[in-house]
Write an enzyme that holds these catalytic residues in place. Structure first.
Site, PDB file in Angstrom:
ATOM      1  N   ARG A 187       5.702  -0.547   8.355  1.00  0.00           N
ATOM      2  CA  ARG A 187       4.610  -1.392   7.851  1.00  0.00           C
ATOM      3  C   ARG A 187       3.979  -2.186   8.980  1.00  0.00           C
ATOM      4  O   ARG A 187       2.794  -2.516   8.940  1.00  0.00           O
ATOM      5  CB  ARG A 187       5.179  -2.370   6.804  1.00  0.00           C
ATOM      6  CG  ARG A 187       5.572  -1.727   5.501  1.00  0.00           C
ATOM      7  CD  ARG A 187       4.815  -2.243   4.308  1.00  0.00           C
ATOM      8  NE  ARG A 187       4.989  -3.618   3.947  1.00  0.00           N
ATOM      9  CZ  ARG A 187       5.733  -4.079   2.938  1.00  0.00           C
ATOM     10  NH1 ARG A 187       6.443  -3.236   2.231  1.00  0.00           N
ATOM     11  NH2 ARG A 187       5.758  -5.357   2.626  1.00  0.00           N
TER      12      ARG A 187
ATOM     13  N   ARG B 263       9.739   6.340  -8.882  1.00  0.00           N
ATOM     14  CA  ARG B 263       9.414   7.357  -7.877  1.00  0.00           C
ATOM     15  C   ARG B 263      10.149   8.682  -8.052  1.00  0.00           C
ATOM     16  O   ARG B 263       9.959   9.585  -7.248  1.00  0.00           O
ATOM     17  CB  ARG B 263       9.635   6.780  -6.470  1.00  0.00           C
ATOM     18  CG  ARG B 263       8.764   5.548  -6.243  1.00  0.00           C
ATOM     19  CD  ARG B 263       8.615   5.134  -4.798  1.00  0.00           C
ATOM     20  NE  ARG B 263       7.579   4.113  -4.717  1.00  0.00           N
ATOM     21  CZ  ARG B 263       7.802   2.793  -4.585  1.00  0.00           C
ATOM     22  NH1 ARG B 263       9.033   2.343  -4.479  1.00  0.00           N
ATOM     23  NH2 ARG B 263       6.807   1.945  -4.549  1.00  0.00           N
TER      24      ARG B 263
ATOM     25  N   ALA C 108       0.815  -1.287  -5.819  1.00  0.00           N
ATOM     26  CA  ALA C 108       0.683  -2.656  -5.315  1.00  0.00           C
ATOM     27  C   ALA C 108      -0.752  -3.048  -4.985  1.00  0.00           C
ATOM     28  O   ALA C 108      -1.100  -4.231  -5.045  1.00  0.00           O
ATOM     29  CB  ALA C 108       1.561  -2.843  -4.076  1.00  0.00           C
TER      30      ALA C 108
ATOM     31  N   ASP D 268       6.096 -10.298   5.966  1.00  0.00           N
ATOM     32  CA  ASP D 268       6.487  -9.319   4.933  1.00  0.00           C
ATOM     33  C   ASP D 268       6.219  -7.890   5.387  1.00  0.00           C
ATOM     34  O   ASP D 268       5.708  -7.070   4.635  1.00  0.00           O
ATOM     35  CB  ASP D 268       5.793  -9.573   3.589  1.00  0.00           C
ATOM     36  CG  ASP D 268       6.352  -8.673   2.492  1.00  0.00           C
ATOM     37  OD1 ASP D 268       7.579  -8.468   2.471  1.00  0.00           O
ATOM     38  OD2 ASP D 268       5.568  -8.132   1.687  1.00  0.00           O
TER      39      ASP D 268
HETATM   40 CA    CA Z   1       8.637  -7.319   0.786  1.00  0.00          CA
END
Ligand code: CA
Ligand code: CA
Length: 590
Positions: A347, A134, A556, A320
């Site tokens: 998230r 990044r 991802a 997660d």
């Molecule tokens: Ca994770």
């Protein structure tokens, strides 16, 4: 006589070169002032506070339709995959990273390469979510970045030659580094990745000149932090809380909580902000308790690594959801009082406004259309879990995928790593988000060093027929969504906003796009030839305003995206950095 003159000439020009290099070294002051200085970009976040707001307005909502590419630079080779880098600019040179731990110095005027560095990576690297990087940190005459085998590498900014290499952690145990390190008052600060492998997360400070470690701050409760003097850990280390309080048995010894996205810094309170990832393993029934400091935001003292406060967004995370997303410092007025706030979009689907001096919860609200696992937040900002929102305990169930639940957002998040931006003009946050859900169920698992440590299975699904990505303008004072832009594919690139009333971001379909910051009207699009999952920057050179963004589809989503991967399967990989400006006769156009 003749040869003397040549020798003399040579030494004079060498001296001039040395002086000019010294004058152009990146200083702590350059880094602290980065947001206000428009001729360079010397921090990840376009300012240590991470606002990604440029005061430049030469390019604005009246003339952006005339924006044109001036050069494109290819990272080359057979290595492509996701390009999530944020370029840096200093003295007309761009420093940009690429997939597989590569770094380039490029003439920012012409796109001509000055040097390239390829880290020699071992075969056994274990990045969970693509071979991305990044970006770099710049300090003095050095360009510093982290590698997929968990090292820090410092290069000479003029030659690309290695100055020092330091091993931060053992890649064979699942550690890696993908975030850009940051420099705060002469200290190089980095986190680590590896939460899917049961590593122990940590934030560490190094001497950017030598690579010597200065302090270490593990991010799982029970582990001790240390300050180092002359390479030795000082005996009375700094406590990270007591083992066994929020973790059962010895689960804290492989507890994850990786601060994998790096951090931001607020000078007004002298505080680092780092988020931490999921507790390991994903199967939450194996670790009853809050599992501090996983899925949290940590306020850390940059002088010794001690934790000033923590705020846990998802206690006992079973989905997660991580908690790594960037914390952006901003001030706003409330009833005539100036509030020193910090904002973060998790998230888990909630947007949080915190008091950045003490971590107190000010307010929180959903920034996605639907949240299934919690019905809201209580007065302390703790989620109110819904009944049956958590995937079941496989020890009490039998059959394949027993205890499976539909959870929304999916684990890739209402918002993932891609940084949002805050405009000082509109007072709005521009949040790159996604609408998706997942089937998730738990499975038995035991820890084995260097192996995936999940204890869960999952399938991600789009929530709507015609769009997944949503770029949102959110008012942090009210929770109101002021405008939205819907995108077919999931958004995975960072956002930048400017005093020219503009918001920039990229799409997996390949576009760099610009929007009116107040209305959300799309004003500009240019297709870069591959998906944009990098973060745009802007700066000024010879009186002209430039915009740059890395292009190269990956990250991802194509690896983990389940049914979403079908939406994006035809997108081509790439690896370039594109640079744009207005034609000189169009600058004043209306
Ligand atoms: Ca994770
Ligand atoms: Ca600057």
């Amino acid at each position: 006589m003749r040869s003397n003159r040549i020798a003399m000439k040579f030494s004079v020009s060498a001296l001039a070169l040395a002086v000019s290099l010294g004058a152009h070294a990146v200083t702590d002051e350059d880094i602290l002032n980065d947001q206000a200085t428009t001729d360079d970009v010397v921090t990840n976040g376009m300012g240590l506070n991470g606002q990604r707001f440029s005061p430049l307005s030469t390019l604005n909502s009246s003339n952006v339709e005339n924006l044109q590419p001036v050069w494109a630079f290819a990272f080359g080779g057979e290595k492509m995959r996701g390009q999530e880098s944020q370029p840096m600019i200093k003295d007309g040179v761009m420093y940009v990273t690429a997939s597989y731990s590569r770094v380039y110095a490029v003439d920012a005027m012409t796109g001509e390469e000055i040097w390239q560095y390829d880290a020699r990576l071992p075969d056994g690297i274990m990045p969970c979510c693509d071979v991305i990087n990044r970006g770099v940190a710049l300090y003095d005459d050095k360009v510093i970045f982290g590698t997929l085998d968990a090292k820090l590498v410092a290069l000479n900014k003029d030659t690309g030659k290695v100055v020092w290499i330091k091993k931060v952690a053992d890649y064979q145990a699942g550690y890696s580094i993908t975030a850009a390190p940051i420099i705060v008052n002469g200290k190089l600060i980095t986190g680590v990745s590896g939460g899917e492998f049961g590593i122990v997360g940590k934030v560490e400070a190094y001497d950017p000149n030598t690579g010597e470690i200065l302090w270490t701050r593990p991010t799982v409760e029970g582990h001790m932090g240390y300050v180092y003097r002359d390479g030795e850990a000082v005996e009375n280390g700094i406590s990270g809380g007591q083992a066994g309080l929020t973790w059962p048995g010895d689960m804290w010894q492989t507890g994850g909580a990786a601060p994998w996205l790096g951090g931001t810094y607020d000078a007004s309170t002298d505080t680092l902000f780092f988020g931490t990832g999921n507790p390991a393993p994903w199967n939450s029934h194996l670790r009853p308790g809050d599992n501090l400091f996983s899925s949290s935001r940590l306020a850390i003292d940059p002088n010794d690594g001690s934790i000033k406060w923590h705020f846990q967004t998802t206690p006992h995370d079973g989905w997660d959801y991580d908690g790594v997303n960037e914390v952006i410092s901003f001030d706003y007025e409330d009833d005539g009082e100036m509030v020193r706030a910090a904002a973060t979009a998790d998230r888990n689907g909630f947007f949080y406004v915190l008091n950045r001096e003490n971590g107190d919860f000010i307010r929180g609200f959903p920034f996605v259309d639907e949240i299934s696992w919690a019905s809201g937040l209580d007065e302390d900002g703790r989620p109110i879990y819904t009944e049956d929102g958590r995937p079941g305990n496989p020890a009490e169930l039998s059959g394949e995928q027993a205890g499976s639940v539909v959870a929304r957002p999916a684990f890739l998040g209402g918002k993932n790593w891609m940084p949002m931006a805050y405009s000082q003009d509109t007072g709005l946050f521009y949040v790159p988000s996604n609408e998706w859900s997942m089937d998730i169920w738990n499975e038995a698992v035991s820890y084995k060093q260097g192996a995936a440590y999940l204890g869960a299975g999952f399938t991600i699904k789009p929530a709507n027929e015609d769009f997944i990505g949503v770029l949102r303008a959110m008012d942090p004072r009210t929770g109101e969504e002021v405008w939205r832009y819907e995108n077919t594919a999931p958004l995975w690139g960072g956002v930048m906003t400017t005093a020219g009333n503009l918001v920039f971001t990229g799409t997996p379909e390949g576009y760099l796009k610009a929007f009116d910051a107040r209305t959300g009207e799309e004003l500009y699009r240019f297709n870069t030839g591959s998906g944009v999952v990098g973060t745009p920057v802007t700066w000024e050179m010879n009186g002209e305003q430039y915009v740059s963004v890395a292009s190269g589809w990956g990250g991802a989503v194509p690896l983990w995206g389940g049914e979403v991967a079908r939406v994006v399967k035809d997108f081509n990989q790439g690896g370039m950095v594109w640079t744009f400006k207005l034609p000189s006769d169009r600058v004043a156009s209306n």
